[in-house]
Design a protein around this motif. Structure first.
Motif, PDB file in Angstrom:
ATOM      1  N   ALA A 176       0.824  -1.205   0.000  1.00 45.46           N
ATOM      2  CA  ALA A 176       0.000   0.000   0.000  1.00 45.46           C
ATOM      3  C   ALA A 176       0.863   1.261   0.000  1.00 45.46           C
ATOM      4  O   ALA A 176       0.524   2.260  -0.639  1.00 45.46           O
ATOM      5  N   GLN A 177       1.984   1.225   0.701  1.00 46.66           N
ATOM      6  CA  GLN A 177       2.867   2.383   0.788  1.00 46.66           C
ATOM      7  C   GLN A 177       3.366   2.816  -0.592  1.00 46.66           C
ATOM      8  O   GLN A 177       3.493   4.020  -0.869  1.00 46.66           O
ATOM      9  N   LEU A 178       3.662   1.853  -1.454  1.00 47.76           N
ATOM     10  CA  LEU A 178       4.172   2.179  -2.789  1.00 47.76           C
ATOM     11  C   LEU A 178       3.107   2.883  -3.631  1.00 47.76           C
ATOM     12  O   LEU A 178       3.414   3.815  -4.380  1.00 47.76           O
ATOM     13  N   TYR A 179       1.862   2.445  -3.490  1.00 46.45           N
ATOM     14  CA  TYR A 179       0.775   3.113  -4.211  1.00 46.45           C
ATOM     15  C   TYR A 179       0.578   4.528  -3.666  1.00 46.45           C
ATOM     16  O   TYR A 179       0.360   5.478  -4.435  1.00 46.45           O
ATOM     17  N   TYR A 180       0.656   4.652  -2.366  1.00 48.46           N
ATOM     18  CA  TYR A 180       0.541   5.972  -1.730  1.00 48.46           C
ATOM     19  C   TYR A 180       1.598   6.931  -2.271  1.00 48.46           C
ATOM     20  O   TYR A 180       1.302   8.086  -2.617  1.00 48.46           O
ATOM     21  N   GLU A 181       2.827   6.476  -2.363  1.00 46.73           N
ATOM     22  CA  GLU A 181       3.927   7.326  -2.818  1.00 46.73           C
ATOM     23  C   GLU A 181       3.715   7.824  -4.241  1.00 46.73           C
ATOM     24  O   GLU A 181       4.037   8.977  -4.572  1.00 46.73           O
ATOM     25  N   GLU A 182       3.174   6.961  -5.099  1.00 47.52           N
ATOM     26  CA  GLU A 182       2.923   7.380  -6.479  1.00 47.52           C
ATOM     27  C   GLU A 182       1.728   8.330  -6.565  1.00 47.52           C
ATOM     28  O   GLU A 182       1.732   9.279  -7.360  1.00 47.52           O
ATOM     29  N   ILE A 183       0.707   8.086  -5.763  1.00 43.66           N
ATOM     30  CA  ILE A 183      -0.451   8.986  -5.751  1.00 43.66           C
ATOM     31  C   ILE A 183      -0.035  10.378  -5.271  1.00 43.66           C
ATOM     32  O   ILE A 183      -0.444  11.392  -5.836  1.00 43.66           O
ATOM     33  N   ILE A 184       0.802  10.426  -4.238  1.00 44.02           N
ATOM     34  CA  ILE A 184       1.266  11.701  -3.684  1.00 44.02           C
ATOM     35  C   ILE A 184       2.019  12.515  -4.744  1.00 44.02           C
ATOM     36  O   ILE A 184       1.902  13.751  -4.807  1.00 44.02           O
ATOM     37  N   LYS A 185       2.804  11.846  -5.570  1.00 46.70           N
ATOM     38  CA  LYS A 185       3.536  12.561  -6.630  1.00 46.70           C
ATOM     39  C   LYS A 185       2.564  13.279  -7.561  1.00 46.70           C
ATOM     40  O   LYS A 185       2.807  14.421  -7.974  1.00 46.70           O
ATOM     41  N   LEU A 186       1.464  12.598  -7.896  1.00 47.61           N
ATOM     42  CA  LEU A 186       0.456  13.212  -8.755  1.00 47.61           C
ATOM     43  C   LEU A 186      -0.338  14.269  -7.995  1.00 47.61           C
ATOM     44  O   LEU A 186      -0.678  15.321  -8.535  1.00 47.61           O
ATOM     45  N   TYR A 187      -0.630  13.986  -6.747  1.00 46.43           N
ATOM     46  CA  TYR A 187      -1.358  14.928  -5.876  1.00 46.43           C
ATOM     47  C   TYR A 187      -0.619  16.270  -5.778  1.00 46.43           C
ATOM     48  O   TYR A 187      -1.242  17.340  -5.799  1.00 46.43           O
ATOM     49  N   ASN A 188       0.691  16.193  -5.683  1.00 47.81           N
ATOM     50  CA  ASN A 188       1.498  17.406  -5.515  1.00 47.81           C
ATOM     51  C   ASN A 188       1.643  18.224  -6.794  1.00 47.81           C
ATOM     52  O   ASN A 188       2.153  19.349  -6.753  1.00 47.81           O
ATOM     53  N   LYS A 189       1.237  17.664  -7.926  1.00 51.52           N
ATOM     54  CA  LYS A 189       1.264  18.439  -9.180  1.00 51.52           C
ATOM     55  C   LYS A 189      -0.047  18.233  -9.951  1.00 51.52           C
ATOM     56  O   LYS A 189      -0.048  17.983 -11.155  1.00 51.52           O
ATOM     57  N   ARG A 190      -1.135  18.391  -9.235  1.00 49.27           N
ATOM     58  CA  ARG A 190      -2.454  18.156  -9.829  1.00 49.27           C
ATOM     59  C   ARG A 190      -2.756  19.120 -10.971  1.00 49.27           C
ATOM     60  O   ARG A 190      -3.459  18.746 -11.916  1.00 49.27           O
ATOM     61  N   ASP A 191      -2.227  20.333 -10.908  1.00 45.65           N
ATOM     62  CA  ASP A 191      -2.459  21.284 -12.003  1.00 45.65           C
ATOM     63  C   ASP A 191      -1.763  20.842 -13.285  1.00 45.65           C
ATOM     64  O   ASP A 191      -2.291  21.019 -14.386  1.00 45.65           O
ATOM     65  N   GLU A 192      -0.592  20.239 -13.140  1.00 45.91           N
ATOM     66  CA  GLU A 192       0.149  19.755 -14.309  1.00 45.91           C
ATOM     67  C   GLU A 192      -0.565  18.576 -14.961  1.00 45.91           C
ATOM     68  O   GLU A 192      -0.496  18.393 -16.182  1.00 45.91           O
ATOM     69  N   ILE A 193      -1.251  17.752 -14.155  1.00 40.17           N
ATOM     70  CA  ILE A 193      -1.949  16.584 -14.677  1.00 40.17           C
ATOM     71  C   ILE A 193      -2.981  16.980 -15.725  1.00 40.17           C
ATOM     72  O   ILE A 193      -3.137  16.308 -16.757  1.00 40.17           O
ATOM     73  N   LYS A 194      -3.672  18.101 -15.481  1.00 42.10           N
ATOM     74  CA  LYS A 194      -4.712  18.538 -16.404  1.00 42.10           C
ATOM     75  C   LYS A 194      -4.153  18.799 -17.797  1.00 42.10           C
ATOM     76  O   LYS A 194      -4.812  18.546 -18.802  1.00 42.10           O
TER      77      LYS A 194
END
Length: 359
Positions: free
Chosen positions: A302-320
């Motif tokens: 679960a920790q590994l999935y969390y770490e990848e989600i956080i990377k996207l969470y921290n640049k949510r504007d770039e994802i768009k």
């Protein structure tokens, strides 16, 4: 007009196979094929015993039989009738002979494969979704005796929108059947890490068909971990309109599966311009140029999935701003356009090379 009998599941409750059968019907309909989707009821056994002649007459109306459910006794009996009438048969395995899948009801499946070995060896064509599936299935079916093709699942990418609604929450979607194979009970474990780290503006949305037992397991775990504000379970969706509404609401997609043949939901997410975080068992082909929007997790933690989600969470504007690039990747790699011309010739080739069951 070429007539195809497609033996498949009743609806989307069983996941990808039904959608694949439905998509094939749409594609072939444009090429002047007639495709009948059929799910056999339990009444079939009565008719097979007492009115087999009528079933033979029905089967004989078709030029090809396509089976999407390998471990259905009803389907295999139809295949045996088709062989007696020299009608070619195609099998799409949908991961049912994968190593993981064969562990479930192992002895019953082995018995089924051995008992109907002659029938399997007389199939005109087996359709594998990828090379891994072919390798794992070759342990159970003699591919020296059966022709095969490798063709991934494709979707109509142009049906999917790449919008994102304005929302203060960062939303992560799990979209698939709630069963052990999909590892759905890991979602609360991942969500609990966000809670522990006091990151409260995230929400996991879980959408998919489930048995009552699995649904209760999930609800109990959410309650036990006190994650009601972090995890939301919703009713299943079927139509493209419902799917577009769902994908417009989310930021990323997650699938921690223990095994996949070729997940449709991953491709739908990418077609919707959403990045995906998936297990290596999902077997998605990609290269380093896709790293911005395809993240592969090598260990079931679960920790590994969390770490990848956080990377996207921290640049949510770039994802768009990645959405068009992601959808372009989907169009290039698994759009329905890739098989529109190929699919009719697959059926025609089977008709021209009919393999008759030897007594």
């Amino acid at each position: 007009m070429i007539k195809i009998l497609s033996l498949t599941y009743k609806n989307n409750n069983s996941g990808g196979p039904y959608k694949v059968a439905l998509d094939y019907k749409k594609i072939l309909g444009k090429s002047h094929f007639y495709v009948k989707l059929l799910t056999l009821s339990n009444n079939f056994y009565y008719h097979y015993i007492f009115n087999k002649k009528r079933i033979k007459e029905f089967v004989n109306k078709f030029d090809v039989i396509h089976n999407h459910n390998i471990f259905s006794l009803k389907n295999i009996l139809i295949i045996k009738i088709a062989h007696s009438l020299a009608i070619p048969c195609i099998y799409t395995l949908h991961g049912n002979l994968n190593k993981w899948s064969m562990k479930k009801n192992k002895m019953l499946k082995y018995f089924f494969l051995v008992f109907f070995k002659k029938t399997f060896n007389s199939i005109s064509l087996i359709h594998f979704l990828n090379e891994t599936e072919k390798i794992e299935a070759s342990k159970f079916i003699n591919l020296n005796k059966v022709k095969y093709i490798i063709q991934q699942n494709c979707i109509d990418v142009y049906q999917y929108k790449i919008k994102r609604n304005n929302d203060s929450f960062f939303k992560i979607l799990f979209f698939g059947r709630l069963d052990d194979k999909k590892n759905f009970l890991m979602i609360p474990d991942i969500a609990s890490i966000f809670k522990k780290n006091h990151i409260n503006d995230v929400k996991f949305i879980i959408v998919g068909f489930s048995t009552q037992k699995n649904f209760n397991q999930l609800k109990d775990k959410i309650k036990k971990l006190k994650l009601e504000s972090f995890v939301e379970i919703r009713n299943p969706v079927n139509t493209i309109e419902q799917k577009n509404t769902l994908f417009e609401e989310i930021d990323t997609f997650i699938l921690p599966s223990k095994d996949e043949a070729d997940s449709i939901s991953i491709k739908e997410s990418l077609a919707s311009g959403k990045p995906v975080i998936i297990s290596k068992e999902c077997k998605l082909n990609f290269d380093e140029s896709c790293h911005d929007f395809i993240r592969i997790i090598n260990d079931p933690l679960a920790q590994l999935y969390y770490e990848e989600i956080i990377k996207l969470y921290n640049k949510r504007d770039e994802i768009k701003f990645l959405s068009q690039k992601i959808q372009h990747y989907a169009q290039t790699n698994f759009s329905m356009d890739l098989i529109n011309k190929k699919l009719p010739s697959i059926y025609l080739d089977c008709i021209n090379h009919t393999h008759v069951l030897k007594n």
